[in-house]
Write an enzyme that holds these catalytic residues in place. Structure first.
Site, PDB file in Angstrom:
ATOM      1  N   HIS A 169      -1.043  -1.677   4.243  1.00 26.82           N
ATOM      2  CA  HIS A 169      -0.648  -2.524   5.367  1.00 26.82           C
ATOM      3  C   HIS A 169      -0.157  -3.900   4.926  1.00 26.82           C
ATOM      4  O   HIS A 169       0.699  -4.496   5.588  1.00 26.82           O
ATOM      5  CB  HIS A 169      -1.834  -2.684   6.321  1.00 26.82           C
ATOM      6  CG  HIS A 169      -1.575  -3.610   7.466  1.00 26.82           C
ATOM      7  ND1 HIS A 169      -0.816  -3.251   8.556  1.00 26.82           N
ATOM      8  CD2 HIS A 169      -1.967  -4.902   7.678  1.00 26.82           C
ATOM      9  CE1 HIS A 169      -0.762  -4.265   9.408  1.00 26.82           C
ATOM     10  NE2 HIS A 169      -1.440  -5.280   8.902  1.00 26.82           N
ATOM     11  N   ASP A 170      -0.677  -4.412   3.813  1.00 23.09           N
ATOM     12  CA  ASP A 170      -0.337  -5.766   3.376  1.00 23.09           C
ATOM     13  C   ASP A 170      -0.026  -5.780   1.883  1.00 23.09           C
ATOM     14  O   ASP A 170      -0.689  -6.458   1.104  1.00 23.09           O
ATOM     15  CB  ASP A 170      -1.485  -6.730   3.707  1.00 23.09           C
ATOM     16  CG  ASP A 170      -1.065  -8.188   3.582  1.00 23.09           C
ATOM     17  OD1 ASP A 170       0.150  -8.467   3.554  1.00 23.09           O
ATOM     18  OD2 ASP A 170      -1.959  -9.058   3.500  1.00 23.09           O
ATOM     19  N   LEU A 171       0.988  -5.020   1.497  1.00 28.02           N
ATOM     20  CA  LEU A 171       1.367  -4.953   0.081  1.00 28.02           C
ATOM     21  C   LEU A 171       2.117  -6.228  -0.287  1.00 28.02           C
ATOM     22  O   LEU A 171       3.316  -6.362  -0.052  1.00 28.02           O
ATOM     23  CB  LEU A 171       2.241  -3.721  -0.178  1.00 28.02           C
ATOM     24  CG  LEU A 171       2.539  -3.437  -1.654  1.00 28.02           C
ATOM     25  CD1 LEU A 171       1.262  -3.131  -2.423  1.00 28.02           C
ATOM     26  CD2 LEU A 171       3.523  -2.281  -1.780  1.00 28.02           C
TER      27      LEU A 171
END
Length: 239
Positions: A169-171
């Site tokens: 989700h938050d790469l």
């Protein structure tokens, strides 16, 4: 890696590795408890605060309390709608980390999750083992450039994550770590999940690229250039 679930008092539930060397109860998830024992080793600021503790010799844990971001986070800092334990962010992240560890992915080792349910809402915490002798790529790039091999290996690790159909989700550059053996790790799997198909994979990589560009515009010393991301993509495509 076997996991067990139990509740301490009404509303308090735990999911934890059966082999951890301590009894699991709510105090393990409180920073003030560890501080009172003199076992708190540091903190890191993010959306919330991650606390690092050393419960005993040879053990180093990261304790994270789940917090909301954005505008809703100002109104409802750490409360989430409860629709069952398996749907909570803590349970889902712990089980995803277990799945990835079983497939030899370089991700944090899950220790325990905790939820406190009050009516239709819950709060949650997660404990993972700290990755030894590691730093996130953001801090490293503020000091020095990565080598060609390190960029290529970063792409390979992301490709392996995507081969297991796991969407991060938050790469971003802060959620990629490098240890002293040059191994690349991926951290922070809150709101991540397995997805079908392939269309989302390019978007995941674009998110990482945007985080690099953002730092290029905000950091005084940023040891990165566009060709570095090309190296990462080469590693991704050849994995």
């Amino acid at each position: 890696m076997g996991f067990r679930e139990h509740n301490e008092t009404p509303g308090h539930w735990f999911l934890f590795d059966q082999n951890i060397p301590t009894a699991v109860d709510s105090k393990l998830f409180r920073a003030d408890y560890w501080q009172s024992l003199g076992l708190l080793s540091g903190t890191a600021k993010g959306r919330g605060t991650t606390v690092f503790v050393r419960p005993q010799e040879g053990e180093h844990w990261a304790l994270r309390h789940y917090c909301r971001g954005g505008l809703i986070g100002r109104l409802c800092h750490d409360q989430f709608i409860y629709t069952g334990r398996e749907n909570t962010r803590a349970w889902q992240e712990l089980r995803l980390l277990k799945f990835l560890r079983q497939h030899n992915m370089p991700v944090p080792e899950p220790i325990a999750a905790h939820i406190i349910r009050v009516g239709w809402t819950y709060r949650a915490d997660l404990i993972t083992r700290v990755i030894p002798n590691s730093r996130d790529l953001h801090h490293i790039l503020c000091e020095r450039p990565l080598t060609t091999e390190q960029w290529v290996n970063t792409g390979k690790v992301i490709a392996r994550l995507h081969q297991h159909q796991v969407y991060h989700h938050d790469l971003n550059i802060r959620n990629l770590m490098l240890d002293d053996q040059d191994n690349v790790w991926i951290i922070d799997f809150d709101k991540c999940r397995r997805r079908n198909g392939d269309n989302w994979k390019k978007q995941n990589l674009q998110r990482l690229h945007r985080s690099l560009l953002k730092c290029a515009n905000s950091e005084v010393n940023w040891c990165w250039q566009e060709s570095d991301f090309t190296l990462l993509l080469q590693g991704y495509q050849t994995s």
